[in-house]
Design a protein around this motif. Structure first.
Motif, PDB file in Angstrom:
ATOM      1  N   TRP A 163      28.253  12.063  54.612  1.00 27.07           N
ATOM      2  CA  TRP A 163      28.381  11.809  53.389  1.00 27.07           C
ATOM      3  C   TRP A 163      27.992  13.452  52.741  1.00 27.07           C
ATOM      4  O   TRP A 163      29.025  13.994  52.082  1.00 27.07           O
ATOM      5  CB  TRP A 163      27.541  10.996  52.195  1.00 27.07           C
ATOM      6  CG  TRP A 163      28.518   8.897  52.700  1.00 27.07           C
ATOM      7  CD1 TRP A 163      29.387   9.204  53.542  1.00 27.07           C
ATOM      8  CD2 TRP A 163      27.399   8.216  52.153  1.00 27.07           C
ATOM      9  NE1 TRP A 163      28.962   8.198  53.826  1.00 27.07           N
ATOM     10  CE2 TRP A 163      27.797   7.448  52.876  1.00 27.07           C
ATOM     11  CE3 TRP A 163      26.084   8.239  51.074  1.00 27.07           C
ATOM     12  CZ2 TRP A 163      28.077   5.785  52.692  1.00 27.07           C
ATOM     13  CZ3 TRP A 163      26.037   6.774  51.460  1.00 27.07           C
ATOM     14  CH2 TRP A 163      26.396   5.555  52.076  1.00 27.07           C
ATOM     15  N   LEU A 164      26.781  14.001  52.776  1.00 28.68           N
ATOM     16  CA  LEU A 164      26.701  15.563  51.838  1.00 28.68           C
ATOM     17  C   LEU A 164      26.608  16.392  53.172  1.00 28.68           C
ATOM     18  O   LEU A 164      26.182  17.816  52.786  1.00 28.68           O
ATOM     19  CB  LEU A 164      25.278  15.619  51.490  1.00 28.68           C
ATOM     20  CG  LEU A 164      25.317  14.058  50.028  1.00 28.68           C
ATOM     21  CD1 LEU A 164      24.216  13.916  49.674  1.00 28.68           C
ATOM     22  CD2 LEU A 164      26.280  14.572  48.884  1.00 28.68           C
ATOM     23  N   ALA A 165      27.364  16.538  53.888  1.00 27.00           N
ATOM     24  CA  ALA A 165      26.922  17.659  55.229  1.00 27.00           C
ATOM     25  C   ALA A 165      27.961  19.127  54.175  1.00 27.00           C
ATOM     26  O   ALA A 165      27.512  20.074  54.822  1.00 27.00           O
ATOM     27  CB  ALA A 165      28.865  17.052  56.475  1.00 27.00           C
ATOM     28  N   ASP A 166      28.700  19.417  52.951  1.00 26.40           N
ATOM     29  CA  ASP A 166      28.853  20.369  52.870  1.00 26.40           C
ATOM     30  C   ASP A 166      27.924  20.720  52.376  1.00 26.40           C
ATOM     31  O   ASP A 166      28.214  21.851  52.014  1.00 26.40           O
ATOM     32  CB  ASP A 166      29.879  19.876  51.732  1.00 26.40           C
ATOM     33  CG  ASP A 166      31.782  19.813  51.751  1.00 26.40           C
ATOM     34  OD1 ASP A 166      31.558  19.401  53.248  1.00 26.40           O
ATOM     35  OD2 ASP A 166      32.932  19.371  51.352  1.00 26.40           O
ATOM     36  N   ALA A 167      26.777  19.769  51.300  1.00 31.62           N
ATOM     37  CA  ALA A 167      25.910  20.791  50.746  1.00 31.62           C
ATOM     38  C   ALA A 167      24.648  20.916  51.940  1.00 31.62           C
ATOM     39  O   ALA A 167      24.298  22.132  51.451  1.00 31.62           O
ATOM     40  CB  ALA A 167      24.639  19.227  50.312  1.00 31.62           C
ATOM     41  N   VAL A 168      25.048  20.333  53.276  1.00 33.20           N
ATOM     42  CA  VAL A 168      23.671  20.462  54.645  1.00 33.20           C
ATOM     43  C   VAL A 168      24.217  22.740  54.480  1.00 33.20           C
ATOM     44  O   VAL A 168      23.875  23.442  54.511  1.00 33.20           O
ATOM     45  CB  VAL A 168      23.428  19.570  55.464  1.00 33.20           C
ATOM     46  CG1 VAL A 168      22.952  20.889  56.325  1.00 33.20           C
ATOM     47  CG2 VAL A 168      22.844  18.497  54.693  1.00 33.20           C
ATOM     48  N   GLU A 169      26.162  22.199  54.844  1.00 30.23           N
ATOM     49  CA  GLU A 169      26.393  23.690  54.845  1.00 30.23           C
ATOM     50  C   GLU A 169      26.049  24.450  54.393  1.00 30.23           C
ATOM     51  O   GLU A 169      26.228  25.969  54.364  1.00 30.23           O
ATOM     52  CB  GLU A 169      28.287  23.619  55.097  1.00 30.23           C
ATOM     53  CG  GLU A 169      28.312  22.415  56.539  1.00 30.23           C
ATOM     54  CD  GLU A 169      29.522  22.191  56.467  1.00 30.23           C
ATOM     55  OE1 GLU A 169      30.322  23.073  56.242  1.00 30.23           O
ATOM     56  OE2 GLU A 169      29.990  21.642  57.214  1.00 30.23           O
ATOM     57  N   ALA A 170      25.708  24.008  52.710  1.00 29.99           N
ATOM     58  CA  ALA A 170      25.907  24.902  52.078  1.00 29.99           C
ATOM     59  C   ALA A 170      24.054  26.000  51.688  1.00 29.99           C
ATOM     60  O   ALA A 170      23.922  26.257  50.731  1.00 29.99           O
ATOM     61  CB  ALA A 170      26.389  24.927  50.745  1.00 29.99           C
ATOM     62  N   GLY A 172      16.355  15.812  58.754  1.00 30.26           N
ATOM     63  CA  GLY A 172      17.302  15.223  58.258  1.00 30.26           C
ATOM     64  C   GLY A 172      17.802  14.323  59.525  1.00 30.26           C
ATOM     65  O   GLY A 172      17.309  14.737  60.881  1.00 30.26           O
ATOM     66  N   GLY A 173      17.777  12.781  59.360  1.00 31.25           N
ATOM     67  CA  GLY A 173      18.184  12.772  60.493  1.00 31.25           C
ATOM     68  C   GLY A 173      20.366  13.113  60.850  1.00 31.25           C
ATOM     69  O   GLY A 173      20.435  12.375  59.514  1.00 31.25           O
ATOM     70  N   THR A 174      20.810  12.608  61.823  1.00 30.19           N
ATOM     71  CA  THR A 174      22.151  13.164  62.127  1.00 30.19           C
ATOM     72  C   THR A 174      22.734  11.561  61.921  1.00 30.19           C
ATOM     73  O   THR A 174      24.095  11.292  61.484  1.00 30.19           O
ATOM     74  CB  THR A 174      22.598  12.798  63.690  1.00 30.19           C
ATOM     75  OG1 THR A 174      21.648  12.538  64.728  1.00 30.19           O
ATOM     76  CG2 THR A 174      22.064  14.035  64.078  1.00 30.19           C
ATOM     77  N   GLU A 175      21.923  10.623  62.322  1.00 30.80           N
ATOM     78  CA  GLU A 175      22.345   9.171  62.118  1.00 30.80           C
ATOM     79  C   GLU A 175      22.442   8.795  60.717  1.00 30.80           C
ATOM     80  O   GLU A 175      22.425   7.912  60.083  1.00 30.80           O
ATOM     81  CB  GLU A 175      21.816   7.746  62.446  1.00 30.80           C
ATOM     82  CG  GLU A 175      22.668   8.248  63.972  1.00 30.80           C
ATOM     83  CD  GLU A 175      23.864   7.752  64.088  1.00 30.80           C
ATOM     84  OE1 GLU A 175      24.511   7.039  64.104  1.00 30.80           O
ATOM     85  OE2 GLU A 175      24.257   9.168  65.564  1.00 30.80           O
TER      86      GLU A 175
END
Length: 88
Positions: A33-40, A24-27
């Motif tokens: 918006w889905l940072a929690d999903a990425v962390e999970a 994915g891209g940081t931008e």
């Protein structure tokens, strides 16, 4: 789209155990918006082999950074493909 939710209801919350790659891209607004999903990912994607966020890249990583995206894909495929099934 609504039919997809109905068809996949039995899998709601099930982890994806297949070998997987996330690029994915940081931008990318979706990634932010889905940072929690990425962390999970460790819980939701136990088969995750590799995960990369490309600095300064948006949503269309394959168009914005084709060489890097292709390298990541080829590296990942090399790691998850059994040696006996490779051609060439």
């Amino acid at each position: 789209m609504d039919r997809d939710w109905a068809d996949l209801a039995a899998y709601d919350g099930a982890p994806l155990k297949q070998p997987s790659l996330f690029v994915g891209g940081t931008e990318d607004a979706s990634t932010m918006w889905l940072a929690d999903a990425v962390e999970a990912f460790p819980a939701t994607l136990p088969g995750l082999v590799s995960s990369r966020l490309l600095d300064g890249c948006g949503h269309w990583v394959q168009q914005e950074r084709p060489e890097e995206t292709n390298r990541l894909l080829v590296d990942w495929l090399t790691r998850v493909t059994p040696a006996g099934s490779r051609s060439g």
